[in-house]
Design a protein around this motif. Structure first.
Motif, PDB file in Angstrom:
ATOM      1  N   LYS A 154       2.511   3.940   2.830  1.00 54.14           N
ATOM      2  CA  LYS A 154       1.416   4.134   2.471  1.00 54.14           C
ATOM      3  C   LYS A 154       0.213   3.166   1.901  1.00 54.14           C
ATOM      4  O   LYS A 154       0.761   2.028   1.649  1.00 54.14           O
ATOM      5  CB  LYS A 154       1.797   4.998   0.874  1.00 54.14           C
ATOM      6  CG  LYS A 154       2.494   6.392   1.110  1.00 54.14           C
ATOM      7  CD  LYS A 154       2.873   6.824  -0.334  1.00 54.14           C
ATOM      8  CE  LYS A 154       3.904   7.833  -0.285  1.00 54.14           C
ATOM      9  NZ  LYS A 154       4.190   8.442  -1.504  1.00 54.14           N
ATOM     10  N   TYR A 191       3.644   0.700  -1.067  1.00 60.54           N
ATOM     11  CA  TYR A 191       2.189   0.739  -1.271  1.00 60.54           C
ATOM     12  C   TYR A 191       1.606  -0.631  -0.602  1.00 60.54           C
ATOM     13  O   TYR A 191       1.798  -1.566  -1.381  1.00 60.54           O
ATOM     14  CB  TYR A 191       1.710   1.051  -2.536  1.00 60.54           C
ATOM     15  CG  TYR A 191       2.186   2.430  -2.985  1.00 60.54           C
ATOM     16  CD1 TYR A 191       1.119   3.612  -2.545  1.00 60.54           C
ATOM     17  CD2 TYR A 191       3.127   2.685  -3.854  1.00 60.54           C
ATOM     18  CE1 TYR A 191       1.662   4.658  -2.960  1.00 60.54           C
ATOM     19  CE2 TYR A 191       3.474   4.003  -4.181  1.00 60.54           C
ATOM     20  CZ  TYR A 191       2.863   4.891  -3.908  1.00 60.54           C
ATOM     21  OH  TYR A 191       3.049   6.555  -4.297  1.00 60.54           O
ATOM     22  N   GLU A 230       0.552   9.979  -7.810  1.00 59.40           N
ATOM     23  CA  GLU A 230      -0.011   8.924  -6.979  1.00 59.40           C
ATOM     24  C   GLU A 230      -1.771   9.223  -7.004  1.00 59.40           C
ATOM     25  O   GLU A 230      -2.300   8.164  -7.355  1.00 59.40           O
ATOM     26  CB  GLU A 230       0.186   9.682  -5.547  1.00 59.40           C
ATOM     27  CG  GLU A 230       0.335   8.411  -4.519  1.00 59.40           C
ATOM     28  CD  GLU A 230       1.088   8.808  -3.306  1.00 59.40           C
ATOM     29  OE1 GLU A 230       2.139   8.122  -3.039  1.00 59.40           O
ATOM     30  OE2 GLU A 230       0.476   9.981  -2.845  1.00 59.40           O
TER      31      GLU A 230
END
Length: 314
Positions: A218, A182, A270
């Motif tokens: 991501k 992330y 998430e």
């Protein structure tokens, strides 16, 4: 118990003075107030993750001075594992010298101090903490070689690796992207990383697409009161921000990152982790200061329940 969230990053003492205006070159002004506040993006994110429900360890360096001891004591008071908060002999603790004027404009000088001594060998001596983590977080306030080393090691260990690229002044090393699960920049950081202007959900989506093409798994672009934009290879979603009356936005981004990580470490989805981080960040901007503004898990739960109740009534 081994830590679920490990933060490798900076610890600073913020030295904050208020004055009617910022001084000109060579000028001496009478200030109105002075406070010392524990800070540094790494320490802020560690405090946020700890208050928001995670078991947390911090890896970083301080000087062998009073500020270093105060910062370590403040983290210990939050229940954070500080075995890897290492004092450096003959060095000062990192400081941020901050002058704030009556219109809330500021001028800041940062001295890295101990933060400049967070080397790969320091991190390697606490590899057991990384091995015991579920989530590993880095920022850019310690040497970049060390950040890259931690990202790679976290990826090798199969951990969830979060990079908050702050403060970013330009593109990141290309090889980093494959190691990051992330990437969480704000608008200005997303602009620095991609060269694309980011000031809306649509422009954040374009920047996120560029970062995905560069190899990031991501991306979450935080957009302040405009919420957050999540993007992966399979989907893109905008998460509106809770509506609050802001008082001070200091450490809102750090609160989001810490809350998001704590929720992931607690096996939340998430989307739920993003929403949890958003509620925590929204609460933080209603209060003054960096670490003093970060809410607790119970406060976030209460705020989320109150918002849900209001939603049912409307």
């Amino acid at each position: 118990m081994q830590a679920k969230v490990v933060i490798v990053g900076s610890l600073n003492m913020d030295l904050v003075t208020r004055a009617p205006r910022l001084p000109r070159a060579g000028e001496t002004l009478a200030g109105q107030s002075f406070v010392t506040v524990p800070g540094g993006k790494g320490a802020n994110q560690a405090v946020a993750a700890a208050r928001l429900g995670a078991s947390v360890a911090m890896i970083g360096c301080v000087g062998d001075d009073a500020y270093g001891e105060q910062l370590r004591t403040a983290l210990l008071a939050e229940g954070i594992d500080c075995q890897a908060v290492t004092p450096v002999s003959g060095e000062s603790t990192g400081v941020a010298l901050i002058v704030v004027d009556d219109s809330s404009q500021n001028a800041i000088v940062i001295v890295a101090g101990g933060n400049g001594h967070v080397t790969a060998s320091v991190v390697d001596s606490f590899d057991a903490l990384l091995s015991g983590a579920d989530v590993i977080i880095c920022q850019l306030e310690v040497p970049l070689d060390t950040v890259g080393h931690v990202l790679k090691r976290g990826h090798e260990l199969g951990k969830t690796v979060i990079l908050n690229p702050a403060p970013a002044s330009g593109p990141l090393p290309a090889e980093w992207f494959a190691w990051v699960d992330y990437l969480i920049p704000n608008e200005s950081e997303a602009t620095a990383l991609t060269g694309l202007p980011v000031d809306s959900t649509a422009s954040a989506d374009a920047a996120a697409s560029a970062l995905l093409k560069a190899g990031v798994s991501k991306v979450i672009v935080t957009l302040g009161e405009q919420g957050a934009l999540f993007a992966s290879a399979s989907r893109s979603e905008h998460f509106p921000a809770p509506k609050v009356q802001p008082v001070d936005t200091t450490a809102a981004g750090d609160t989001f990152v810490g809350g998001f990580a704590a929720a992931l470490a607690d096996d939340k989805s998430e989307s739920d982790a993003i929403r949890f981080g958003q509620v925590a960040a929204a609460l933080s901007v209603t209060r003054s200061g960096a670490q003093p503004s970060i809410p607790t898990f119970a406060e976030v739960q209460a705020s989320a329940a109150h918002s849900a109740a209001q939603g049912h009534q409307s």
